[in-house]
Design an enzyme around this catalytic site. Structure first.
Site, PDB file in Angstrom:
ATOM      1  N   SER A 128       0.894  -1.155   0.010  1.00 62.08           N
ATOM      2  CA  SER A 128      -0.047   0.187  -0.059  1.00 62.08           C
ATOM      3  C   SER A 128       0.856   1.320  -0.013  1.00 62.08           C
ATOM      4  CB  SER A 128      -1.085   0.086   1.252  1.00 62.08           C
ATOM      5  OG  SER A 128      -0.160   0.138   2.390  1.00 62.08           O
ATOM      6  N   ASP A 172       7.141   2.991   6.306  1.00 64.88           N
ATOM      7  CA  ASP A 172       6.998   2.404   5.106  1.00 64.88           C
ATOM      8  C   ASP A 172       7.495   3.262   3.749  1.00 64.88           C
ATOM      9  OD1 ASP A 172       6.269   0.355   6.927  1.00 64.88           O
ATOM     10  OD2 ASP A 172       4.168   0.852   6.534  1.00 64.88           O
TER      11      ASP A 172
HETATM   12  C1  GLA Z   1       3.979  -1.311  10.210  1.00 60.46           C
HETATM   13  C2  GLA Z   1       3.808   0.454  10.116  1.00 60.46           C
HETATM   14  C3  GLA Z   1       5.089   1.147  10.202  1.00 60.46           C
HETATM   15  C4  GLA Z   1       5.862   0.549  11.479  1.00 60.46           C
HETATM   16  C5  GLA Z   1       5.902  -0.938  11.462  1.00 60.46           C
HETATM   17  C6  GLA Z   1       6.431  -1.449  12.783  1.00 60.46           C
HETATM   18  O1  GLA Z   1       4.643  -1.629   9.019  1.00 60.46           O
HETATM   19  O2  GLA Z   1       3.161   0.898   8.884  1.00 60.46           O
HETATM   20  O3  GLA Z   1       4.758   2.329  10.192  1.00 60.46           O
HETATM   21  O4  GLA Z   1       5.133   1.104  12.632  1.00 60.46           O
HETATM   22  O5  GLA Z   1       4.677  -1.439  11.463  1.00 60.46           O
HETATM   23  O6  GLA Z   1       7.828  -1.197  12.987  1.00 60.46           O
END
Ligand code: GLA
Length: 385
Positions: A128, A172
């Site tokens: 995403s 991400d």
């Molecule tokens: C998900 C969230 C990130 C981060 C990770 C854990 O991927 O989207 O922002 O918090 O979990 O590290």
């Protein structure tokens, strides 16, 4: 894939796209649940991408084709996006991103777009975020906005937080934007600093999908509030702190008696992860791959015991890594509660290791886990055609 997505555009919309963009998926290497605690993350963009070919059109109607997700062209009005998603439709990731751009005062034209993706869906590799970032890159190119990684990442995060309702951090989007070939991304989430560090040579990351679907919303938000609660407790003793990133392991241990047990364990995980990111940098300086890999195992142990965001399938995958001499180290990657584990292996042994793990896992759980051998890759970009 660039040619494929341009051809898909032409076949679908009977004209030529004017902008092309691509954005990679990501893997979290170390620094679990540290991003929303203003901490440190070591991550990498990987060689699977979302590709977009796009062209602005007159009128209000946006038309989108993405054969991997839906066979038919979907449409919506660029002026009637709303403020939050009302269903689980994948178009929400586009709409939410467009809404964030609009909220920042950008006047967006309607458009036609073709989208292809090689990022596995719902597998913990941020399909995403890569979709959001690819779209943001396209619009930055179209509107001739100067590239600004922090702002672009915030737009993607805004889509998740405000439109989708997932209260996620910035890691991400940052990883997808800032990745570089043969490098890990080292990011810091108070001042939003980002730099790259060279990946140890001849190393591959083998990813295994536990097959356990991770719906992050409930547990993720719960863990977030426990981290906030721990900061409130710690502020009584260290009034100058703003977040868990301002605390070291000794300071935390000194206050253990003042914590509810579960909240203490959550804080211990986050503070431990920040520490491990810094220890990893020392390992890279010393070219100590084994030491670095040990940190991955420690991280996973902490997920099991402290953050409680693992599951038996992920633990089994990491146990295989422990007992195999083909693998240096492994841990869960991303939010957890299912999703993927990453395994650090010597590149020439990656395929052997992959099939060994798949077989062993199948014997136990009855299905072959999806697996990908990943390399660090260049971050997102866009270009005018
Ligand atoms: C998900 C969230 C990130 C981060 C990770 C854990 O991927 O989207 O922002 O918090 O979990 O590290």
């Amino acid at each position: 894939m660039k040619d494929d997505v341009l051809r898909l555009f032409t076949e679908t919309f009977a004209s030529e796209a004017t902008v092309y963009s691509q954005a990679p998926g990501r893997l979290e290497i170390l620094g679990n649940h540290t991003d929303y605690n203003e901490g440190y993350v070591l991550s990498t963009a990987v060689d699977c991408y979302t590709f977009i070919a796009l062209k602005p059109v007159t009128g209000n109607t946006c038309r989108v084709i993405s054969p991997g997700i839906a066979e038919t062209v979907r449409d919506f009005s660029v002026n009637e996006i709303g403020e939050t998603a009302i269903d689980k439709d994948w178009l929400n990731y586009l709409k939410g991103t467009l809404r964030e751009l609009q909220k920042r005062g950008h006047k967006l034209p309607a458009f036609e777009a073709a989208i292809l993706s090689t990022v596995p869906l719902s597998a913990g590799m941020s399909s995403s975020a890569s979709l959001e970032i690819a779209l943001i890159q396209s619009f930055y190119q179209l509107l001739e906005l100067p590239v600004d990684i922090s702002e672009m990442a915030r737009i993607g995060q805004g889509c998740e937080n405000n439109y989708i309702g997932a209260n996620t951090g910035l890691m991400d989007q940052f990883s997808s934007l800032a990745g570089q070939k043969d490098s890990f991304v080292l990011s810091e989430y108070r001042h939003l600093n980002v730099q790259t560090v060279p990946v140890p040579q001849n190393i591959s990351l083998v990813v295994f999908n536990s097959g356990v679907k991770h719906d992050l919303s409930k547990e993720y938000n719960e863990r977030r509030s426990q981290c906030e609660e721990s900061v409130e407790i710690l502020k009584q003793f260290y009034p100058d702190i703003q977040s868990l990133r301002d605390i070291n392991l000794e300071q935390l241990a000194a206050q253990e008696a003042n914590f509810p047990e579960e909240v203490y364990k959550r804080a211990l995980h986050v503070v431990g992860e920040n520490t491990r990111v810094h220890q990893a940098l020392d390992c890279f300086k010393e070219k100590d791959v084994e030491g670095f890999a040990q940190l991955l195992f420690e991280s996973h142990e902490s997920s099991i015991n402290n953050f409680e965001n693992s599951c038996s399938e992920l633990d089994f995958l990491v146990d295989i890594a422990h007992s195999s001499n083909l693998c240096y180290g492994a841990r869960l990657s991303g939010g957890g509660f299912g999703g993927i584990s990453i395994h650090l292996v010597e590149s020439r042994r990656a395929e052997n290791y992959q099939s060994f793990v798949q077989k062993t896992f199948k014997n136990r759980y009855g299905f072959t886990p999806d697996s990908f051998i990943c390399q660090s890759a260049q971050g997102a970009f866009a270009e005018t055609i």
